[in-house]
Design an enzyme around this catalytic site. Structure first.
Site, mmCIF file in Angstrom:
data_model
loop_
_atom_site.group_PDB
_atom_site.id
_atom_site.type_symbol
_atom_site.label_atom_id
_atom_site.label_comp_id
_atom_site.label_asym_id
_atom_site.label_seq_id
_atom_site.Cartn_x
_atom_site.Cartn_y
_atom_site.Cartn_z
ATOM 1 N N SER A 251 0.801 -1.312 -0.079
ATOM 2 C CA SER A 251 -0.240 -0.023 0.026
ATOM 3 C C SER A 251 0.626 1.296 0.043
ATOM 4 O O SER A 251 0.308 2.302 -0.267
ATOM 5 C CB SER A 251 -0.758 0.035 1.397
ATOM 6 O OG SER A 251 -0.309 0.070 2.502
ATOM 7 N N LYS B 254 -6.070 4.714 8.424
ATOM 8 C CA LYS B 254 -4.742 5.368 7.899
ATOM 9 C C LYS B 254 -5.005 6.686 7.880
ATOM 10 O O LYS B 254 -4.103 7.690 8.070
ATOM 11 C CB LYS B 254 -4.737 4.667 6.425
ATOM 12 C CG LYS B 254 -4.139 3.414 6.384
ATOM 13 C CD LYS B 254 -3.596 3.003 4.944
ATOM 14 C CE LYS B 254 -2.805 1.782 5.080
ATOM 15 N NZ LYS B 254 -2.272 1.328 3.827
#
EC number: 3.4.21.53
Length: 366
Positions: A256, A301
């Site tokens: 990611s 996140k």
């Protein structure tokens, strides 16, 4: 004993029993929570995250932070009390254990998979960044992996460069399977290869391996489940970069961080500051063509990024709806689908043209 006292005692004992049960009863869940963020333009553990040599680089200020999610390990056993606490905690997420760790996968296999995805994300980030800057990157077809106890086991090795099959030059990775499956099971196939060690030495110099040292390896095919001839290898692509680019970041896995690595490379190879000194964080996988893909744990996140001071968050298009449902106050989500989108967004941020930034909306919003 008075009835009221007995009732109170019974209730207390039941509560204690429930609490004990909550601690002792295991449940098949894992927890995800906001993890650390790292500025790809800065240092981590005393050394630059991105190290580029053999090419002019430029100072870069501001932040282009990659973000992470902290997860409980594959061996961790969660109890009922922890699961309930996690469900009630706004910033964390409790998910079925098999969502993170497929059944039958060992901790070692999970770690290996995360490490491989992280390495591949770095390679794709380098390719996408240099492509964005119109810097050519050469590529070649290699043996990606060899299946155990198959005809190629011990004959071919991961990293061997495949130059030809039966004398026909291999120009792209799909050629290998096409040329092998022209045979019938039991027939020999001849691979012209450059051994991995020799190929690696040439790659360090930014070159493709020459013809010296090439070998021809003859392997007898076998029948696959679909009836086709196979030798038991998975072909892959290896890139040859015109100058060294290294990512120095330990204890991080998964794919990611690809987008943020790519943007960090572009910033370091470009005069001026892409962020204008602003604090930008983000996430997203990236492929060799610069396409940004979705990731898991987006809400954690964004929380982690905002806690560190981020003002803008580069969000994969396919994560936008989920991220927009619960955006931390003070954080602006910026929708991106390619590295080109991200570069244009950073240009707007640098110029202060934030009104023109592509934004994320919750699903169903108009």
């Amino acid at each position: 004993m008075p009835r009221r006292t007995a009732t109170l005692l019974a209730s207390t004992l039941m509560l204690i029993a429930l609490l004990c049960a909550g601690v002792l009863i295991p449940v098949p869940y894992s927890e995800m929570s906001p993890g650390p963020t790292v500025n790809t333009l800065g240092d981590h553990d005393g050394e630059p995250v991105l190290q580029i040599s053999g090419r002019k680089t430029y100072p870069a200020t501001g932040h282009l932070n990659m973000t992470t999610v902290r997860v409980t390990g594959p061996d961790y056993t969660m109890n009922l009390f922890e699961a309930v606490y996690g469900w009630l905690d706004h910033d964390n997420a409790v998910v079925p254990h098999k969502t993170l760790y497929p059944e039958g996968q060992t901790p070692e296999q999970a770690d290996q998979e995360n490490a491989e995805e992280f390495t591949q994300s770095q390679e794709s980030a380098k390719v996408a960044a240099l492509d964005q800057l119109h810097i050519p990157v050469a590529s070649q077809t290699v043996v990606g992996s060899v299946l155990k106890d198959k005809p190629a086991d011990g004959r071919l090795h991961a990293g061997d460069v495949i130059k030809a099959v039966d004398g026909t030059a291999v120009k792209q990775v799909g050629d290998v399977a096409k040329l092998v499956t022209r045979h019938k099971p039991g027939q020999p196939v001849v691979f012209t290869i450059v051994p991995a060690k020799q190929a690696a030495a040439a790659e360090k110099q930014g070159k493709k391996p020459g013809t010296a040292g090439q070998k021809q390896i003859t392997i007898t095919t076998e029948k696959a489940d679909n009836g086709r001839a196979v030798v038991g290898i998975q072909a892959g692509v290896d890139h040859i970069f015109p100058f060294p680019i290294d990512v120095k970041l330990a204890d991080v896995g998964g794919p990611s961080a690809g987008l943020m690595f790519a943007l960090g490379i572009v910033d370091k190879l470009t005069p001026g500051d892409m962020t204008g000194g602003k604090f930008v964080a983000g996430t997203g996988t990236i492929d060799d063509k610069g396409k940004v893909g979705p990731i898991g744990g987006i809400s954690m996140k964004t929380v982690g990024a905002r806690d560190k001071g981020a003002e803008f968050f580069l969000t994969p298009k396919d994560n936008c709806a989920t991220a927009a449902k619960d955006t931390p106050r003070g954080l602006r989500l910026v929708k991106v689908d390619t590295i080109g989108d991200a570069v244009k967004a950073l240009e707007k941020i640098r110029k202060g043209d934030v009104a023109g930034l592509p934004s994320c909306s919750p699903a169903g919003a108009s």
